[in-house]
Enzyme design. Structure first.
Site, mmCIF file in Angstrom:
data_model
loop_
_atom_site.group_PDB
_atom_site.id
_atom_site.type_symbol
_atom_site.label_atom_id
_atom_site.label_comp_id
_atom_site.label_asym_id
_atom_site.label_seq_id
_atom_site.Cartn_x
_atom_site.Cartn_y
_atom_site.Cartn_z
ATOM 1 N N ASP A 1 0.904 -1.150 0.215
ATOM 2 C CA ASP A 1 -0.019 0.059 0.022
ATOM 3 C C ASP A 1 0.862 1.066 -0.040
ATOM 4 O OD1 ASP A 1 -2.167 -1.702 0.095
ATOM 5 O OD2 ASP A 1 -2.601 -1.306 2.325
ATOM 6 N N ASP B 1 -14.121 -7.145 -4.038
ATOM 7 C CA ASP B 1 -14.197 -6.924 -2.578
ATOM 8 C C ASP B 1 -15.655 -7.715 -2.316
ATOM 9 O OD1 ASP B 1 -11.737 -5.930 -2.509
ATOM 10 O OD2 ASP B 1 -12.551 -3.615 -2.045
#
Lengths: 251, 193
Positions: free
Chosen positions: A11, A130
């Site tokens: 990230d 997701d």
């Protein structure tokens, strides 16, 4: 035989990796380029860089980072996070990314998958999904997992395949961050029935979890972040363990 | 060393250039027939669709040039397929350096063949110091059949040509520019020819 892939995910915010890093042999722990190179050296099969920058202005910083990564890395890498349109994709591929990953933008505008596959080739279009399990079924979430949609995960996965996606990155929100193992059922359901690779994400906590996601979950690849970043599971150890368990991996 | 990377409407030219730069070589990326002809070595990369790529290199004169080259030439991925006789991808007639057909993988497994796979039965200079069964990175839906020019074999759904060689013409189906240390060694071997 095609090897199962191990994919660390980094990230990135403001050009730096955000999650705490406990890594030997790198000078600056927050440097995504150096961290990526260290992972490649350790035997990571691919990398994913996720731009978690919120603002538009900082998007340029990420493209610059992608260029540096492309110059350094000798394995494939995917970039994602905040991609809204064709121009964003062109910019990131021009910067040297091998694949891009889209999530919310694809749900909001499914035709985008088709447009990207036609223009850049299916091989570089990863659709990230997701998913969250509910009593009524598996549901797709968007906006980084904050917003539920009406879409059923299995139906959406089939749709993006038909529209030309080259790969699916499936993150189980029920498992993500728990370190209790990957979501085996939904992973297997997609990996067995779809004609494209499925990358499982969310829940990695031990080496056994990776064995499970490849054997029971039938995943083509497994993605994780913290277990790699904190050095809890060194990649060379993980790969040796997978091979001991008769899973084909690149050593 | 003067290395030309053939420029046409292919997808991985940038990553091939970066891989060469990591090895200390700054290649000339060009579509100029004279510059390609005068290079010490020529790399013919490619990610894309066969018929439009052939169309593109015919228009620029590169299709006529490549089979006449006498220096070492390395085709990569689509580059290998274009060096074959013809491709099932939109029924494309190709360069015919290798008298081999390029076919679509049967749908017995996931297509494209994407990821790391082993190369075996390695022959020739390209694989100097490469372990048999080394892993390299593939992304492709079409493959070249095995034939007398095959110098590396990979199994996916069926055995196919992972690399081919005829005289000064070398070609690999995988991506050495994305295949880690193994890929770098293969590129170095080509540069050392």
């Amino acid at each position: 035989m095609l090897a199962k892939r191990i994919i660390p995910c980094l990230d990135v915010r403001d050009g730096q990796t955000v999650k705490g890093i406990n890594f030997v042999n790198i000078r600056e722990a927050g440097d995504p380029v150096e961290l990526g190179a260290a992972y490649a050296e350790q035997g990571a099969d691919e990398l994913v860089y996720l731009d978690i920058t919120a603002s538009l202005e900082e998007r340029g910083t990420f493209a610059e980072l992608v260029e540096k990564v492309a110059r350094t890395l000798n394995i494939p890498f995917t970039v994602g996070g905040g991609i809204r349109n064709e121009d964003d994709v062109a910019r990131l591929l021009d910067a040297g990314a091998d694949k891009i990953s889209i999530n919310t933008a694809a749900v909001n505008n499914p035709e985008m998958v088709e447009i990207l596959a036609k223009r850049f080739g299916s091989q570089c279009v990863v659709v990230a999904i997701d998913t969250k399990h509910r009593e009524t079924g598996d549901i797709v979430y968007i906006h980084g997992g904050r917003t539920p949609t009406q879409r059923v995960t299995q139906d959406w996965a089939r749709e993006v395949v038909e529209r030309g996606a080259g790969e699916i990155l499936l993150t189980s929100m029920d498992h993500d961050g728990t370190k209790n193992g990957f979501a085996l059922e939904i992973t297997r359901e997609l990996a067995e029935n779809l004609p494209i690779p499925v990358i499982a994400s969310g829940g990695a906590g031990s080496r056994e979890h990776f064995v499970d996601v490849f054997k029971a979950g039938k995943a083509d690849a497994a993605l994780a972040a913290s277990v790699f970043h904190f050095g809890e599971i060194p990649i060379p150890d993980l790969k040796r363990y997978l091979r001991e368990n008769k899973i084909e991996v690149r050593l | 060393m003067n290395i030309a990377v053939v420029k046409y409407n292919a997808g991985n030219i940038h990553s091939v250039r970066l891989a060469l730069q990591r090895l200390g070589i700054d290649p000339l990326v060009t579509a100029d027939v004279r510059k390609i002809r005068s290079a010490d070595k020529v790399i013919f990369p490619g990610v894309g669709e066969a018929s439009s790529a052939m169309e593109n290199i015919r228009q620029s004169g590169i299709a006529d040039l490549i089979p006449q080259l006498t220096q070492p030439v390395l085709g990569i991925c689509l580059g290998l397929q274009l060096m074959c006789r013809d491709s099932e991808e939109n029924s494309s007639k190709c360069l015919g350096i290798f008298n081999t057909a390029v076919r679509h993988f049967p749908p017995d497994d996931k297509v494209p063949h994407m990821g790391w796979n082993r190369i075996r039965d390695l022959k020739g200079d390209l694989f100097h110091e490469i372990d048999p069964d080394a892993y390299v990175y593939f992304v492709h839906s079409y493959y070249a059949e095995l034939d007398p020019y095959t110098v590396a074999t990979t199994d996916y759904i069926l055995p196919f040509s992972a690399a081919m060689q005829r005289d000064n013409f070398y070609a690999v189906q995988f991506h050495p520019e994305k295949s880690g240390a193994v890929g770098e060694q293969i590129l170095r071997n080509f540069l050392a020819l």
